[in-house]
Design a protein around this motif. Structure first.
Motif: not given
Length: 90
Positions: A22-27, A5-6, A46-52
């Protein structure tokens, strides 16, 4: 194979209860307001993902907070005025 999902806009998306993450890419994805309740995110990136919260939820929460503060201040003012009036009657 892990899902990728990067960089995607996933705002408000529902991943509730999903076991295939499992192991999904949300970067670098925008996951603001996404629901991951009971999802299996073992090893997910989840590296560098925008969250909130999404902007509309943030504005709503700020509005409710402001109303509560104003209500509390108004109540304190009423209590103080009542005490002053009660003191004059003595």
């Amino acid at each position: 194979m892990a899902l990728d999902f990067s960089g995607q806009n996933l705002r408000g998306r529902n991943f509730k209860g999903r076991q295939d993450l499992v192991g999904a890419n949300f970067s670098y994805a925008d996951i603001r307001g996404a629901n991951f309740t009971n999802a299996n995110l073992t090893g997910a990136n989840f590296s560098h993902a925008k969250a909130g919260l999404q902007r509309r939820w943030t504005i709503g929460a700020a509005s409710v907070t402001a109303l509560l503060v104003l209500s509390a201040l108004s109540n304190q003012s009423f209590i103080a005025e009542s005490a002053i009036i009660a003191g004059r009657k003595r």
